[in-house]
Design an enzyme around this catalytic site. Structure first.
Site, short mmCIF file in Angstrom:
data_model
loop_
_atom_site.label_atom_id
_atom_site.label_comp_id
_atom_site.label_asym_id
_atom_site.label_seq_id
_atom_site.Cartn_x
_atom_site.Cartn_y
_atom_site.Cartn_z
N ASP A 29 0.86 -1.19 0.00
CA ASP A 29 0.00 0.00 0.00
C ASP A 29 0.90 1.25 0.00
OD1 ASP A 29 -3.21 0.57 1.02
OD2 ASP A 29 -1.77 2.23 1.10
N ILE A 30 0.51 2.24 -0.79
CA ILE A 30 1.32 3.44 -0.95
C ILE A 30 1.31 4.31 0.31
CG2 ILE A 30 -0.41 5.04 -1.90
CD1 ILE A 30 1.66 5.69 -4.11
N ASN A 87 -12.96 -2.94 2.27
CA ASN A 87 -13.97 -1.88 2.30
C ASN A 87 -14.87 -2.06 1.09
OD1 ASN A 87 -12.99 -0.50 4.63
ND2 ASN A 87 -11.33 0.35 3.39
N HIS A 115 -10.37 -5.22 -3.38
CA HIS A 115 -9.05 -5.49 -2.81
C HIS A 115 -9.18 -5.85 -1.34
CE1 HIS A 115 -9.93 -1.16 -2.64
NE2 HIS A 115 -9.28 -1.13 -1.49
N HIS A 171 -7.11 -5.69 2.24
CA HIS A 171 -5.99 -5.08 2.95
C HIS A 171 -5.44 -6.13 3.92
CE1 HIS A 171 -6.96 -0.69 2.15
NE2 HIS A 171 -8.14 -1.23 1.88
P1 AMP Z 1 -9.81 1.55 0.04
O1 AMP Z 1 -10.06 2.82 0.80
O2 AMP Z 1 -10.22 0.33 0.78
O3 AMP Z 1 -10.36 1.64 -1.37
O4 AMP Z 1 -8.23 1.43 -0.06
C1 AMP Z 1 -7.48 1.92 -1.13
C2 AMP Z 1 -6.04 1.81 -0.75
O5 AMP Z 1 -5.26 1.96 -1.92
C3 AMP Z 1 -5.55 2.88 0.25
O6 AMP Z 1 -5.03 2.24 1.43
C4 AMP Z 1 -4.46 3.63 -0.54
O7 AMP Z 1 -3.38 4.02 0.28
C5 AMP Z 1 -4.07 2.61 -1.57
N1 AMP Z 1 -3.51 3.13 -2.81
C6 AMP Z 1 -4.00 4.11 -3.59
N2 AMP Z 1 -3.24 4.30 -4.68
C7 AMP Z 1 -2.23 3.38 -4.60
C8 AMP Z 1 -1.11 3.05 -5.42
N3 AMP Z 1 -0.87 3.70 -6.55
N4 AMP Z 1 -0.29 2.08 -5.02
C9 AMP Z 1 -0.52 1.40 -3.86
N5 AMP Z 1 -1.57 1.66 -3.05
C10 AMP Z 1 -2.41 2.63 -3.40
#
Ligand code: AMP
Length: 124
Positions: A39-40, A97, A110, A112
């Site tokens: 995760d970024i 989520n 996805h 987590h």
């Molecule tokens: P959600 O809120 O469950 O949709 O989680 C989306 C997740 O994606 C968040 O924890 C972000 O930090 C992560 N995220 C968004 N863009 C990227 C990316 N380019 N690379 C890795 N993680 C990302």
């Protein structure tokens, strides 16, 4: 901004771009069914996102429409990734989520996977 987790799949969402190789990621695991990457903006010492390679908007979509084999393979992969990352000894959290109330931001299903240290009481 939160998404509904419903409706047509957006081929331009960020995880679709990662799957197509248009945006870089830090991969930790890949097989026929899933890609997992860091995760970024990690919320734990280990914070990995596990995504199916096929297009599902959210868990709502995945749980209703994915073939049973794919559901099993994605879940088995999640367990394998946790094992490979050494998270089984001290435990981990696996969440998804789905939709507006959850704050889902990326409209590609996805999981987590978080661990690597004590996690805050759930929900955060
Ligand atoms: P959600 O809120 O469950 O949709 O989680 C989306 C997740 O994606 C968040 O924890 C972000 O930090 C992560 N995220 C968004 N863009 C990227 C990316 N380019 N690379 C890795 N993680 C990302």
């Amino acid at each position: 901004m939160a998404v509904t987790g419903k409706g047509p799949y957006d081929q331009q969402n960020i995880f679709a771009k990662i799957l197509r190789g248009e945006i870089p990621c830090k991969p930790v695991f890949e097989n026929e069914w899933v890609l997992a990457f860091e995760d970024i903006a990690p919320k734990a010492p280990v914070h990995v996102l596990i995504i199916p390679k096929k297009p599902y908007v959210s868990f709502m979509d995945f749980s209703k429409t994915a073939p049973a084999e794919e559901i099993a393979e994605v879940m088995r992969s999640a367990g394998q990734i946790a094992h490979t990352l050494g998270l089984e000894e001290n435990g981990y959290r696996l969440i998804t989520n789905a939709g507006t109330n959850s704050g889902q931001e990326v409209p590609h299903f996805h999981l987590h996977l978080m661990g690597g240290g004590p996690l805050p009481a759930f929900p955060q």
